[in-house]
Design a protein around this motif. Structure first.
Motif, mmCIF file in Angstrom:
data_model
loop_
_atom_site.group_PDB
_atom_site.id
_atom_site.type_symbol
_atom_site.label_atom_id
_atom_site.label_comp_id
_atom_site.label_asym_id
_atom_site.label_seq_id
_atom_site.Cartn_x
_atom_site.Cartn_y
_atom_site.Cartn_z
ATOM 1 N N ASP A 105 -5.210 4.210 -6.905
ATOM 2 C CA ASP A 105 -4.225 5.285 -6.877
ATOM 3 C C ASP A 105 -4.108 5.821 -8.305
ATOM 4 N N PRO A 106 -3.224 6.768 -8.583
ATOM 5 C CA PRO A 106 -3.168 7.336 -9.938
ATOM 6 C C PRO A 106 -2.880 6.321 -11.046
ATOM 7 N N ASN A 107 -2.361 5.145 -10.687
ATOM 8 C CA ASN A 107 -2.057 4.131 -11.691
ATOM 9 C C ASN A 107 -3.188 3.133 -11.898
ATOM 10 N N GLY A 108 -4.265 3.260 -11.134
ATOM 11 C CA GLY A 108 -5.385 2.329 -11.277
ATOM 12 C C GLY A 108 -5.679 1.607 -9.975
ATOM 13 N N SER A 109 -6.342 0.468 -10.076
ATOM 14 C CA SER A 109 -6.761 -0.283 -8.901
ATOM 15 C C SER A 109 -5.563 -0.825 -8.135
ATOM 16 N N LYS B 31 -9.966 11.859 2.105
ATOM 17 C CA LYS B 31 -8.574 11.449 2.223
ATOM 18 C C LYS B 31 -8.499 9.934 2.255
ATOM 19 N N VAL B 32 -7.519 9.376 1.559
ATOM 20 C CA VAL B 32 -7.247 7.935 1.592
ATOM 21 C C VAL B 32 -5.760 7.746 1.843
ATOM 22 N N SER B 33 -5.416 6.923 2.827
ATOM 23 C CA SER B 33 -4.024 6.588 3.100
ATOM 24 C C SER B 33 -3.829 5.097 2.867
ATOM 25 N N LEU B 34 -2.825 4.752 2.057
ATOM 26 C CA LEU B 34 -2.540 3.367 1.710
ATOM 27 C C LEU B 34 -1.210 2.935 2.309
ATOM 28 N N ASP B 35 -1.188 1.739 2.859
ATOM 29 C CA ASP B 35 0.060 1.119 3.314
ATOM 30 C C ASP B 35 0.153 -0.226 2.601
ATOM 31 N N LEU B 36 0.819 -0.231 1.453
ATOM 32 C CA LEU B 36 0.882 -1.426 0.607
ATOM 33 C C LEU B 36 2.125 -2.223 0.953
ATOM 34 N N GLN B 37 1.938 -3.515 1.244
ATOM 35 C CA GLN B 37 3.018 -4.372 1.715
ATOM 36 C C GLN B 37 3.203 -5.568 0.778
ATOM 37 N N LEU B 38 4.468 -5.965 0.560
ATOM 38 C CA LEU B 38 4.723 -7.229 -0.124
ATOM 39 C C LEU B 38 4.359 -8.403 0.767
ATOM 40 N N ASP B 39 4.501 -8.212 2.067
ATOM 41 C CA ASP B 39 4.179 -9.251 3.044
ATOM 42 C C ASP B 39 2.817 -8.902 3.628
ATOM 43 N N PRO B 40 1.764 -9.629 3.228
ATOM 44 C CA PRO B 40 0.411 -9.241 3.665
ATOM 45 C C PRO B 40 0.359 -9.093 5.181
ATOM 46 N N LEU B 41 -0.464 -8.159 5.683
ATOM 47 C CA LEU B 41 -1.582 -7.529 5.002
ATOM 48 C C LEU B 41 -1.306 -6.064 4.684
#
Length: 239
Positions: free
Chosen positions: A47-51, A13-23
């Motif tokens: 993710d399904p779209n690549g790196s 399992k991988v969970s991603l929390d991608l933010q415009l404001d790092p981190l």
């Protein structure tokens, strides 16, 4: 250490929390039999779209013979490893000031790329032995609204761009296709429709808006909608 691939990991399992404001952050659950992951390893996540970029392992919880859980932070966190020693108080464009801060890296992993902020904006920075990430984010938070850091880890040294955000919609969500549910929360705790800003100085000698606008405060265009909600802030670096 040289960013050459060591192994590929098939995580449970991988969970991603991608933010415009790092981190941006992530977690990985790694089953037995996969390559060992240790603290400060670099991991490229997809993710399904690549790196989605390169992350660094910040914490590992291992269960002997069982699952390994790893916590990761975007490699922008590597700027935490160095301090702004030798970077004194300076004034200049965003590019000039941030380039000086990045020059303090012990290992030059990051460089400055495109800067879409006009050079007419002057940036002030005063060294307080900050880590480089905090120094850059402090500068970023004082920029005009509508800019974002675009962190490119597909090239090395990694590249930090300052981009102007697009005005058009960047995504859409369709309840009958993309989402299983929605919860909308409205919270007025931080709402402000009138602000009294102050700069350097003390008492009646503090820098204020009066010389610029004729009034000590500025109203939001939503004051008639929400009423007058007054707050203030001070920034000693404003002269």
């Amino acid at each position: 250490a040289n960013l050459a691939e060591i192994a590929r990991i098939s995580a449970a399992k991988v969970s991603l929390d991608l933010q415009l404001d790092p981190l941006s952050t992530a977690t990985m659950d790694i089953p037995p039999g996969q390559a060992a992951v240790k603290v400060r390893d670099f991991v490229e996540l997809f993710d399904p779209n690549g790196s989605v970029g390169i992350f660094r392992v910040s914490k590992v919880d291992k269960e002997p013979g069982g699952m390994t859980k790893a916590w990761l932070k975007h490699v922008f966190v590597t700027l935490n490893d160095d301090l702004t020693i030798g970077v004194q108080a300076m004034e200049g464009t965003f590019g000039e000031v941030v380039s000086s801060i990045l020059a303090a890296q012990t290992v030059p992993r990051w460089r400055l790329g495109d800067v879409e902020l006009p050079d007419e904006y002057t940036v002030l920075y005063s060294s307080g032995y900050d880590d480089l990430q905090s120094a850059i984010m402090d500068i970023f938070e004082h920029l005009p609204i509508g800019y974002m850091l675009d962190l490119d880890t597909l090239h090395y040294p990694w590249v930090m761009h300052l981009r102007k955000m697009r005005d058009d919609d960047m995504c859409e969500g369709r309840l009958n296709r993309n989402l299983s549910g929605v919860r909308i929360t409205e919270d007025a705790q931080d709402l402000c429709t009138r602000v009294y800003p102050y700069g350097a100085g003390e008492g009646e000698d503090r820098i204020n808006l009066a010389t610029l606008t004729g009034a000590l405060y500025m109203d939001a265009d939503t004051r008639d909608l929400w009423g007058t909600i007054t707050k203030t802030f001070s920034e000693d670096d404003i002269f």
